[in-house]
Each structure stands twice: as C-alpha cells, then as structure tokens.
Write an enzyme that holds these catalytic residues in place. Sequence first.
Site, PDB file in Angstrom:
ATOM      1  N   GLU A 136       0.181  -1.082   5.620  1.00 37.60           N
ATOM      2  CA  GLU A 136       1.247  -0.671   6.530  1.00 37.60           C
ATOM      3  C   GLU A 136       1.072   0.778   6.948  1.00 37.60           C
ATOM      4  O   GLU A 136       1.333   1.154   8.088  1.00 37.60           O
ATOM      5  CB  GLU A 136       2.610  -0.869   5.852  1.00 37.60           C
ATOM      6  CG  GLU A 136       3.818  -0.656   6.751  1.00 37.60           C
ATOM      7  CD  GLU A 136       4.344   0.777   6.742  1.00 37.60           C
ATOM      8  OE1 GLU A 136       5.254   1.072   7.529  1.00 37.60           O
ATOM      9  OE2 GLU A 136       3.836   1.607   5.956  1.00 37.60           O
ATOM     10  N   ASP A 139       0.830  -1.210   0.000  1.00 40.98           N
ATOM     11  CA  ASP A 139       0.000   0.000   0.000  1.00 40.98           C
ATOM     12  C   ASP A 139       0.861   1.255   0.000  1.00 40.98           C
ATOM     13  O   ASP A 139       2.038   1.228   0.353  1.00 40.98           O
ATOM     14  CB  ASP A 139      -0.955   0.016   1.191  1.00 40.98           C
ATOM     15  CG  ASP A 139      -0.236   0.088   2.532  1.00 40.98           C
ATOM     16  OD1 ASP A 139       0.736  -0.665   2.720  1.00 40.98           O
ATOM     17  OD2 ASP A 139      -0.641   0.898   3.395  1.00 40.98           O
TER      18      ASP A 139
END
Length: 489
Positions: free
Chosen positions: A149, A82
Amino acid sequence: MGGNEMVLDEIDYMNVFHYFEEISNIPRGSGNNQPMSDYLVAFAQEHELDYTRDEALNVIITKEATKGYENCPTMILQGHMDMVCEKKSDSDHDFLTQGLELCIEDDYLFANGTTLGGDDGIAVAYGLAILSSDSIEHPRLEVVITTDEEVGLIGATNLDVSSLKGKYMINLDSEEEDILLTGCAGGMRAVCKLPLSYKKMEGKKVSIIVKGLLGGHSGSEIDKNRVNADILLGRLLFDLRKHSFELLSVSGGLKDNAIPREALAELVVKEEDSYELINEVKFLLEKYKNEYRVNEPDLTILIQQGEEKEYLVMDEKTKKNVLFMLLQTPNGIQVMSPNINGLVESSLNLGVLKMEEGEIEFSYSVRSSSSSYKWFLNDKLQNLVTFLGGTYEYHGEYPGWEYKKNSKLRDIYSNAYRELYGKEIKVETIHAGLECGIIAEKIKDLDIISVGPNMFDIHTTEERLSISSTKRVFDLLLKVLKDFAEATK
C-alpha cells in the site's frame, strides 16, 4: 527474526497487542511481502478458516457469522500488511532480516530507532484478534489484508475480489479515533530524471547536511507547514550562488510519500574559497532558523570538510539544471478544496532526491481529490523536466474515494460512537490516499468507512500508537459489528 519477544503482555487487550507483537517480529517493509503473507496463511490454517491468496500475495480470510446472524450481509474488514521502513541515522537495524524492537512509555507504543508500523499493523492486529475469538459476535466476515500500500496501493490495485461477497467495508487505516473518514484523494507516483554530465576539478570537498526537520506523512501532514529538506537544500545552494563552488552530489529523503527530514549536498571548492563559503552556510542557517523557529525548531545544518584532491563534479549545464529543478519544482499544497473548509484538494511532495547510473532522480507523491487537477500536476512536472532535457514517467496511479450521500455503515458507526462516548464523531474526508477508492471501483455499490486509533508521526522514527485509544477503538469496532448484525438480520 529479531525484535523483542513478549514485550506487550502487560498491555494486551483481547489479543490485539499479542498479534501486533507477532507481526512486529516479521520483517514487512513494502516490497518484502512474502513473510507476512505466509504468516497470514498459516494463521488461517491454524484456525481452520477459509482463505484465498492471489498473485500479488494479498490474503483474504473468511469467518462465518456467529449464531443468530447467519442471514446478515457480509462485512469486509480491510487493511494492509506492509509498513514504511525508516530508521534513525545512528540505527543499524536491518528491515529485511530483523523484527522491530517495541517499547512502551506511558500511554504510547513505539519502536526503538525505527518506524513502528502501526500504519497499518493495527489493522492486521484487529483483524486477527477478531478472527481468533470464539466470543465476539459478528456477521460473516471477510478480512482483506493487502500488500504494498505504501508504495502506490499496488496490492489493492491487483486484488482479486472474485471471492468477496461483502457490500460493506470498514477500512482500518486511519489515525484519529474521533474522526470517521468517508472519502479520500486519488494520486500517483511521479519520477523526473535529469542526465548527469561531469568534469574534473581539483579542490576540497565540503559536505552540507540539512537535518533536524520534522518530516511526516505527505498526505495527512502536508498542511502542517513542515519544511521539505530537499527543497530547502535547493534554496541553500541557490543562496550560495555568489560563492564559487562545484556540485559533486545531492541527495535527500527515502520515500516519496514521506516529507524528507534530511538532505545532503557535496560541494567542491578551492581551498582559498572554503572559509568564506562555510561562513556563509553558518549565516544562512541562522536566517533559516529564524524563519522556521515555530514550525521547525530543531532545524540544523552540519558542515563536514573532506580532503583536497581531484573530483569528478557536475559540469556547468548539469549543475544549473539541477538547481533550476530544485528551485522551480512545484511542491506542497497546490489547491485547497472549494467544497470542504480546511481540506487540501491537491498537493505533491518531492520525497526522494538521488543520483544513480548517470542520472539524478526526483521522485514525487502526487495527490488530488480532483482527477483533472491530478493530471495537470502530472503534465506540469513532465513539462518542467523535459524542458531541461530530462525524462518523465508516472506509476501507481489510483482513484479517489468519493463521499456517499447515503451510507448505512456511516450511520451505524456514528450512532455507536455517540452511545459509547456521549458526543458526535467528526465525519471528514482526507487528503491522504487510501485503498478504498480502488476497492470501490472493483466492487459496485460498496459502502465504506475508514477508522483507526490515535497514531502520531507515522512514516517517521517518532511514530507512536496510543495504547488506550487502540483499546477504545477495538471496543467500538466490536459494538459496530454487533449493531450492524442486529440492524440487518
């Protein structure tokens, strides 16, 4: 999916930039993990590699050792899929449906009007380039790509490690080529909410917009003396206290782990009071610009005048509570490390200020390499907001990653760096949060280092990745894989 195609052909290096471009064409903002997770699974299937995918959409791709290294320990290469999605105010980019528009200027790769996602797209690109190669020599590899994350290390927290055999791990989520990271802070997300009550008022709307600030990563750049737009907005409103105004709304920032660059306050004033108030804002701007002329040279405050009519504004108690919260909230560096010179031990960042559904929300990223002080900051925020009649909650709490006195992987990487560059690499710990601590809790005796190429202004629209550094770090990574295999076969 949008985004330019084949922009990076001219700079491609052993397929690293080829794969970076492929993933840049896939929308992969935090929370939107399915497209990227599906791409990784398809990659594994196309290359006939074993893979697993867990309920959090984390993907693990395994590649057996090259000939001669079959008996070496397994190496884990790890990063996250991400990215932080920020865009310039004049950009109409849709992060849910469009890929990034990649651009090259001199030695830098960046995205037009948006964040680049080099954090941590480069880890994915490195991993895929190695997995797709038939010529790179390496031990058995487990490439672990996690989700979400950037919003609390959620993928790592939910990572199913039952299939992993590796006891050595290279995290590829660092941003300085000449620094070898060997420890990081723990942290959490904290949310304070104050109830909103209103009253009616007839007057003229005046919007005040703080902008032009540098912003940046709330961990690695918290020590750069960057001004937090939300905090400056609170100071501005306090400095206007001698003038008669009511508060219609306040907002600022998009991510709790990014230092806010812009913030907005909408005021309602009597027509006859607006001239003096606007002049005072202009005076305050000059005062702030003088204070911050070195660290925030582009600070500006815009003033927009709206129509005169009846508005629903905050009542007096709500207004006082909001201003008190903005003025008194802890923010920025709280404690420096007593053990490592120049390292921030504990900090927090008011990253998001917004109003919705009868509440005003203050969202923070809290970081500390001291677990007890992390919980003290948690208690401090809770005490402050509940004193004002609000509510508090935290989520995404994660452990720090403790420095290991003895590390074979650290030694191998340091030696490889010395052989390639003829100098010593700097071995440091970092204040920013990494997934290493969470994974180390799941896998006993895991030997970890964190590395990466030079990136600048991550989590902002000015994010850029050094092309030459990306190539050098990839060369170094390949040398480390071979040196490790030779040392352990």
